[in-house]
Design an enzyme around this catalytic site. Structure first.
Site, PDB file in Angstrom:
ATOM      1  N   ARG A 169       3.249 -11.108  -2.254  1.00 45.09           N
ATOM      2  CA  ARG A 169       4.258 -10.071  -2.048  1.00 45.09           C
ATOM      3  C   ARG A 169       5.297 -10.414  -1.010  1.00 45.09           C
ATOM      4  NH1 ARG A 169       0.071  -5.032  -2.399  1.00 45.09           N
ATOM      5  NH2 ARG A 169      -0.140  -5.269  -4.635  1.00 45.09           N
ATOM      6  N   ARG A 205      -1.509  -8.669   2.800  1.00 45.81           N
ATOM      7  CA  ARG A 205      -2.599  -8.333   1.903  1.00 45.81           C
ATOM      8  C   ARG A 205      -2.252  -8.754   0.490  1.00 45.81           C
ATOM      9  NH1 ARG A 205      -3.549  -4.396  -1.669  1.00 45.81           N
ATOM     10  NH2 ARG A 205      -1.841  -3.035  -1.068  1.00 45.81           N
ATOM     11  N   GLY A 264     -11.207  11.786   6.295  1.00 42.03           N
ATOM     12  CA  GLY A 264     -10.472  11.107   5.235  1.00 42.03           C
ATOM     13  C   GLY A 264     -11.335  10.960   3.989  1.00 42.03           C
ATOM     14  N   GLY A 276     -13.226   6.809   2.723  1.00 44.84           N
ATOM     15  CA  GLY A 276     -13.952   7.983   3.193  1.00 44.84           C
ATOM     16  C   GLY A 276     -14.891   8.563   2.149  1.00 44.84           C
ATOM     17  N   HIS A 303       4.928  -0.562   2.063  1.00 41.91           N
ATOM     18  CA  HIS A 303       3.873  -0.221   1.136  1.00 41.91           C
ATOM     19  C   HIS A 303       2.495  -0.116   1.774  1.00 41.91           C
ATOM     20  CE1 HIS A 303       1.635  -0.163  -2.536  1.00 41.91           C
ATOM     21  NE2 HIS A 303       1.051  -1.310  -2.291  1.00 41.91           N
TER      22      HIS A 303
HETATM   23  C1  LIG Z   1       1.677   3.364  -4.681  1.00 41.58           C
HETATM   24  C2  LIG Z   1       0.550   2.514  -4.207  1.00 41.58           C
HETATM   25  C3  LIG Z   1      -0.114   1.659  -5.081  1.00 41.58           C
HETATM   26  C4  LIG Z   1      -1.163   0.881  -4.656  1.00 41.58           C
HETATM   27  N1  LIG Z   1      -1.780   0.062  -5.549  1.00 41.58           N
HETATM   28  C5  LIG Z   1      -2.844  -0.676  -5.138  1.00 41.58           C
HETATM   29  C6  LIG Z   1      -3.546  -1.501  -6.064  1.00 41.58           C
HETATM   30  O1  LIG Z   1      -3.216  -1.559  -7.247  1.00 41.58           O
HETATM   31  N2  LIG Z   1      -4.604  -2.204  -5.622  1.00 41.58           N
HETATM   32  C7  LIG Z   1      -5.011  -2.152  -4.314  1.00 41.58           C
HETATM   33  O2  LIG Z   1      -6.000  -2.787  -3.981  1.00 41.58           O
HETATM   34  N3  LIG Z   1      -4.371  -1.366  -3.423  1.00 41.58           N
HETATM   35  C8  LIG Z   1      -3.299  -0.634  -3.793  1.00 41.58           C
HETATM   36  N4  LIG Z   1      -2.643   0.154  -2.878  1.00 41.58           N
HETATM   37  C9  LIG Z   1      -3.169   0.277  -1.524  1.00 41.58           C
HETATM   38  C10 LIG Z   1      -4.351   1.227  -1.506  1.00 41.58           C
HETATM   39  O3  LIG Z   1      -4.137   2.273  -2.406  1.00 41.58           O
HETATM   40  C11 LIG Z   1      -4.593   1.853  -0.147  1.00 41.58           C
HETATM   41  O4  LIG Z   1      -4.543   0.889   0.843  1.00 41.58           O
HETATM   42  C12 LIG Z   1      -5.963   2.489  -0.105  1.00 41.58           C
HETATM   43  O5  LIG Z   1      -6.138   3.348  -1.182  1.00 41.58           O
HETATM   44  C13 LIG Z   1      -6.195   3.227   1.187  1.00 41.58           C
HETATM   45  O6  LIG Z   1      -7.405   3.931   1.098  1.00 41.58           O
HETATM   46  P1  LIG Z   1      -8.028   4.630   2.352  1.00 41.58           P
HETATM   47  O7  LIG Z   1      -9.297   5.222   1.896  1.00 41.58           O
HETATM   48  O8  LIG Z   1      -8.088   3.696   3.485  1.00 41.58           O
HETATM   49  O9  LIG Z   1      -6.993   5.765   2.786  1.00 41.58           O
HETATM   50  P2  LIG Z   1      -6.213   6.916   1.968  1.00 41.58           P
HETATM   51  O10 LIG Z   1      -6.486   6.895   0.535  1.00 41.58           O
HETATM   52  O11 LIG Z   1      -4.813   6.861   2.446  1.00 41.58           O
HETATM   53  O12 LIG Z   1      -6.889   8.244   2.494  1.00 41.58           O
HETATM   54  C14 LIG Z   1      -6.610   8.779   3.744  1.00 41.58           C
HETATM   55  C15 LIG Z   1      -7.392  10.052   3.884  1.00 41.58           C
HETATM   56  O13 LIG Z   1      -7.372  10.450   5.232  1.00 41.58           O
HETATM   57  C16 LIG Z   1      -7.042  11.802   5.335  1.00 41.58           C
HETATM   58  N5  LIG Z   1      -6.425  11.976   6.635  1.00 41.58           N
HETATM   59  C17 LIG Z   1      -5.425  11.261   7.200  1.00 41.58           C
HETATM   60  N6  LIG Z   1      -5.187  11.703   8.435  1.00 41.58           N
HETATM   61  C18 LIG Z   1      -6.047  12.719   8.657  1.00 41.58           C
HETATM   62  C19 LIG Z   1      -6.274  13.588   9.737  1.00 41.58           C
HETATM   63  N7  LIG Z   1      -5.594  13.483  10.878  1.00 41.58           N
HETATM   64  N8  LIG Z   1      -7.216  14.557   9.602  1.00 41.58           N
HETATM   65  C20 LIG Z   1      -7.938  14.680   8.448  1.00 41.58           C
HETATM   66  N9  LIG Z   1      -7.764  13.860   7.407  1.00 41.58           N
HETATM   67  C21 LIG Z   1      -6.824  12.902   7.509  1.00 41.58           C
HETATM   68  C22 LIG Z   1      -6.179  12.087   4.163  1.00 41.58           C
HETATM   69  O14 LIG Z   1      -6.219  13.446   3.879  1.00 41.58           O
HETATM   70  C23 LIG Z   1      -6.862  11.241   3.098  1.00 41.58           C
HETATM   71  O15 LIG Z   1      -7.952  11.963   2.584  1.00 41.58           O
HETATM   72  C24 LIG Z   1      -1.573   0.934  -3.305  1.00 41.58           C
HETATM   73  C25 LIG Z   1      -0.912   1.777  -2.420  1.00 41.58           C
HETATM   74  C26 LIG Z   1       0.163   2.543  -2.857  1.00 41.58           C
HETATM   75  C27 LIG Z   1       0.903   3.369  -1.869  1.00 41.58           C
END
Ligand SMILES: Cc1cc2nc3c(=O)[nH]c(=O)nc-3n(C[C@H](O)[C@H](O)[C@H](O)COP(=O)(O)OP(=O)(O)OC[C@H]3O[C@@H](n4cnc5c(N)ncnc54)[C@H](O)[C@@H]3O)c2cc1C
Ligand code: SF4
Ligand code: FES
Lengths: 637, 255
Positions: free
Chosen positions: A330, A435, A40, A45, A401
């Site tokens: 929220r 959250r 990820g 990540g 969300h």
């Molecule tokens: C529209 C929107 C707006 C948001 N706005 C905000 C905000 O303003 N402020 C805030 O704090 N949060 C916000 N959030 C929440 C926040 O964006 C997410 O919770 C956060 O970015 C998640 O980050 P992450 O690194 O955990 O995962 P992600 O960014 O979801 O990354 C997941 C990664 O895992 C990889 N992956 C998944 N499964 C596999 C697999 N099986 N094999 C290989 N790779 C895989 C994907 O390719 C990706 O690279 C928002 C969310 C959304 C949907």
């Protein structure tokens, strides 16, 4: 199984310092002997991979998209919290901690949340140093705005593209390490199995999404940073490829899944317009700073909004929650919108939306100021709905969300499988049952930049991890499992598409495991989901072959896992006989419709253990102690 | 609910099994499409019908479906990202196409973007350009307080304008020379505007431009097609700034 959260002893303010001091270090020269697999490339990540490579570890990084920069984090709009207290309005680390525990409706670990609040300020500094173009005041200092659930202005932002800019910052640090050769990047790979050797996570098996080849990678530790599972609802604000598969595979190998029923329904999304729809679009909650939420006082009032006089409008959030007004958390905002709609006061063609009105803000600030603050969000709304929000009020409705639940991790972010860590939205750790806005970005980067570099070192320094190669029987077994599952999906040749099943599951989840839940609905879901899953394995049609780029096969594999996770979510929601945060059980409400917790019986983390495909999950409880923030009924009135 | 009249289209879509296949155009019908459906949702509908018939669906890239990840990448009726101004493919709605229209859908084509399958191409050259210098070398833990360097509001806004690039590659697909200049210039501009980008300013410009050339992108000869298709309205002025950065770096740098 006994859950040990490994929370350090001592006062909450000193736990992290003490833990860092007590955690063993890996000698700098030894770091390069370790190979770390990061799955990820979202904020969690990318930041983890960059930080670990900077320390000298060898890192291999995997993602589904064609470039690490495209991870779902890119879509985050509103902002990121930190307790810098630049506005001098009374913020502090303690207050950020307090607000986050309270916002999570007392279902998060105090120690984790405190640490998160502590490192938040470093995140802002790091991102600024990377060249993230945060919004600035005219004097050149960093600007802040307010977000739901807080009475101070602590949210840093880059227009409505904060996630994009933070991710591009982390991505640039990651690519710098790729350029130096300390990170090897594997895009268009989907992790489909975890390899556990002698009880420790030692590798992963992926499908190369371009060639369809099954590939194995070994390492000394595996970091799952694979994001949330909101797509189990089919329609959500998540990206199309967001999925639960990596976490679910790990779960089947023994990683407990915590609080799966805690999902966040965001109040300000563009309403559903038809059954062709593939996703829902969020309008950042920051809009509630200046937008006013209302519905007509009269039921079924179909006049156009500009002809409804002020005294016939019900600004229901301002009316019910005078001190927080439109900025309530929220879950509260979403539930109130649903209530208005259930009362028959919804607006728009479908009656399934409420107004978010900028008329007053435009009068007060002028259109150009509003444009500068929210321009891209207004444009996005205009594109999608064909309505101009500078002229007519936006229409919004809640949508799935974020998922607060996820793999159970201890204070070191390690799952119940040694050597398997879980960061970002994929773990359960910091947000309890709800959250607060702008805290997921904070958590992802905290986990990656500032926590895992210490805790991973502690694990490596205190574990004996003999060299293993890819010829190991466990790798072969998992490769066979991945290939076999693909073959199975391809050979069913039924009548319904993976999308058909995904939509059907989404309907069940939204209706019965969605914004408001009750015993009857949950029991129905628990009957319907297994039935749908059975039909899936008999009647899904996956075209094409395994050894090629095959998006239908990718989708089918993800839907198959959602069909299992969905059931666990319903089971968790049914067992939790209380309401808390995003989990509202209709049987447990205060007279005015607020979530009613049962602290005597449910102040615990529900961590579920997979006991085999045909056996029921076993429940383990991690009790939650609140030493700092006193358990109270949340009030935003 | 007032139903908007559904529309029907003929699609001519580029099909190519893999990088070795010669590829060809194939024709499909898209029927009963709501004008509020997005272009990619229309392709979803066509694909679901193909799967029901047991045929191979059209492979295309997309993820966020809201114009921010840069994954979607179709040339529609000869224009990268289709007819809309300042929109990515995923932000295009079928109301932009008249009922009964024939729509031609092709991949982003460029020497530096080898084909993968159907509408999917390989844009990893962009990642390699960033790896060559599109960053500030600052390790985790060594950053000063965020307010140490003041950034005037208009400078921050300008940097943000450039930083908005989503790395989609439409600029390359639209350029007669298949140059990546707008993409490269957006990153160089962002970092050369901000105080944090100063220490490596010259090396960054030289390395990124060199890498662009090595990746087989063409040269910029000021056609301006890139700006016209860019979903994030990245301005040509960034290219002018980058040219100045290049001269500054080549002639008078102490780095
Ligand atoms: C529209 C929107 C707006 C948001 N706005 C905000 C905000 O303003 N402020 C805030 O704090 N949060 C916000 N959030 C929440 C926040 O964006 C997410 O919770 C956060 O970015 C998640 O980050 P992450 O690194 O955990 O995962 P992600 O960014 O979801 O990354 C997941 C990664 O895992 C990889 N992956 C998944 N499964 C596999 C697999 N099986 N094999 C290989 N790779 C895989 C994907 O390719 C990706 O690279 C928002 C969310 C959304 C949907
Ligand atoms: S400059 Fe514009 S067209 Fe080019 S990659 Fe960036 S966003 Fe896409
Ligand atoms: S799918 Fe993300 S920009 Fe189009």
């Amino acid at each position: 199984m006994k859950l040990d959260s490994k929370i350090p002893s001592g006062p909450v303010q000193q736990k992290w310092d003490k833990h860092r001091f007590e955690t063993k270090l890996v000698n700098p020269a030894n770091k390069r002997k370790y190979e770390i697999l990061v799955v990820g490339t979202g904020l969690a990540g990318s930041s983890a991979a960059a930080a670990l490579a900077e320390l000298g570890y060898h890192v291999k990084v995997f993602c589904i998209q064609d470039s690490p920069r495209r991870a779902h984090s890119i879509a985050a709009q509103g902002g990121i919290n930190a307790a810098k207290n630049y506005p001098n309005d009374g913020d502090s680390i303690y207050r950020l901690f307090y607000d986050t525990v309270k916002g999570g409706d007392f279902r998060a670990r105090e120690a984790n949340v405190y640490r998160l609040a502590q490192v938040a300020n470093n995140i802002i500094d790091q991102c600024v140093a990377q060249g993230v173009p945060f919004a600035r005041e005219y004097g050149g200092t960093l600007a802040n705005r307010s977000f739901g659930g807080a009475q101070v202005s602590r949210t840093f932002y880059a227009r409505g593209q904060t996630g994009q800019q933070l991710l591009l910052g982390a991505y640039s640090s990651l690519m710098r390490q790729v350029g130096k050769g300390s990170v090897k990047m594997f895009p268009r790979r989907e992790m489909l199995e975890l390899v556990v050797v002698d009880g420790a996570a030692r590798g992963i098996v992926c499908r190369n999404l371009v060639t369809g080849d099954v590939e194995s990678y070994s390492g000394h530790a595996v970091l799952l940073c694979t994001g949330g599972y909101g797509q189990v609802f089919y329609l959500s604000t998540n990206a199309i490829a967001s999925n639960c598969s990596a976490a679910w595979r790990a779960h089947k190998h023994g990683a407990l899944f915590a609080n799966p029923c805690y999902t966040q329904i965001h109040p300000t999304c563009i309403p559903v317009s038809g059954d062709y729809q593939s996703k829902l679009t969020l309008m950042s909650e920051s809009l509630r700073n200046d937008g006013r939420v209302w519905v007509p006082k009269k039921k079924g009032d179909s006049r156009s909004p500009d002809t409804i006089p002020e005294e016939e409008r019900d600004y229901f959030l301002e009316r019910k929650y005078p001190s927080f007004g439109n900025l309530v958390p929220r879950d509260v905002a979403s539930r109130n919108a649903k209530q208005m709609i259930d009362e028959g006061r919804g607006v728009g063609d479908t009656g399934l939306s409420v107004y978010l009105d900028f008329g007053d803000a435009i009068k007060r600030l002028g259109e150009s100021v509003v444009r500068e603050k929210y321009g891209n969000l207004f444009d996005m709304y205009h594109h999608i709905t064909d309505e101009n929000p500078y002229k007519v009020p936006m229409r919004i409705y809640p949508a799935v969300h974020y998922t607060m639940g996820g793999l159970w991790v201890d204070y070191n972010l390690m799952t119940t499988i040694p050597g398997l860590f879980c960061l970002g939205e994929a773990n359960f750790s910091d947000h309890g049952a709800n959250r607060l806005g702008a805290s997921a970005l904070m958590q992802g980067l905290a986990d990656g930049y500032f926590i895992i570099p210490y805790t991973l070192g502690g694990y490596l320094a205190s574990s004996k991890l003999p060299k293993i190669d890819l010829g190991h029987a466990q790798f072969k077994a998992m490769e066979t499992a991945v290939a076999k599952r693909a073959q199975e999906l391809l050979s069913i040749k039924g009548k319904r598409t993976p999308g058909d099943f995904h939509r059907a599951l989404g309907h069940i989840m939204w209706d019965k495991v969605g914004m408001a839940r009750n015993k009857k609905g949950l029991e129905e879901a628990l009957r319907e989901i297994p039935k749908l899953r059975e039909e899936f394995w008999k009647d899904v049609n996956v075209t094409g072959a395994g050894r090629e780029l095959n998006q239908t096969l990718e989708r089918a594999g993800r839907v198959a896992d959602f069909l299992e996770l969905g059931e666990l979510m319903a089971r968790d929601a049914l067992h939790r006989e209380e309401s808390c945060g995003g989990h509202l059980r209709e049987e447990h409400q205060t007279p005015d419709g607020e979530a009613k917790r049962d602290d005597a019986n449910f102040a615990y983390v529900a961590a579920w253990e997979h006991k085999g495909d045909d056996a029921a999950h076993a429940l383990h409880k991690e009790p939650l102690a609140f030493e700092e923030v006193h358990l109270t009924q949340r009030s935003y009135a | 609910m007032t139903e908007k009249a559904k529309r029907n289209y003929t699609l001519k879509v580029w099909r190519q099994k893999d990088a070795h296949d010669a590829g060809r155009m194939a024709e499909y019908r898209a029927e009963g499409i709501s004008p509020d459906a997005s272009f990619l949702e229309m392709l979803d509908i066509v694909n679901e019908q193909l799967v029901r018939k047991g045929e191979d669906p059209i492979a295309f890239d997309s993820d966020c479906r809201e114009g921010i990840c840069g994954m979607c990448s179709c040339v529609i009726d000869g224009r990268a990202h289709g007819p809309g101004a300042a929109t990515a493919t995923c932000q295009l709605h079928m109301r932009a196409f008249e009922d009964g229209a024939t729509i031609v859908v092709e991949p982003f084509r460029a020497r530096a973007f080898p084909p993968v399958k159907d509408l999917v191409v390989d844009r990893s050259a962009f990642d390699r350009i960033i790896a060559s210098g599109g960053f500030v070398s600052v390790n985790v833990g060594s950053a000063p307080d965020g307010n140490t360097h003041l950034v005037p509001h208009p400078v921050a806004e300008k940097a943000m304008d450039a930083a908005a690039c989503i790395g989609c590659g439409a600029c390359v697909a639209a350029c007669p020379n298949a140059s990546a200049m707008l993409f490269v210039a957006a990153k160089i501009s962002q970092l050369s505007l901000l105080p944090q980008g100063q220490p490596e300013r010259a090396a960054r410009a030289l390395n990124m431009l060199k890498r662009m050339e090595d990746e087989d992108f063409g040269n910029c000869s000021n056609h301006g097609e890139c700006e016209a298709v860019c979903p994030k309205e990245i301005k040509l002025s960034n290219i002018a700034r980058t040219n100045r950065e290049f001269i500054r770096a080549s002639v008078c740098s102490d780095e």
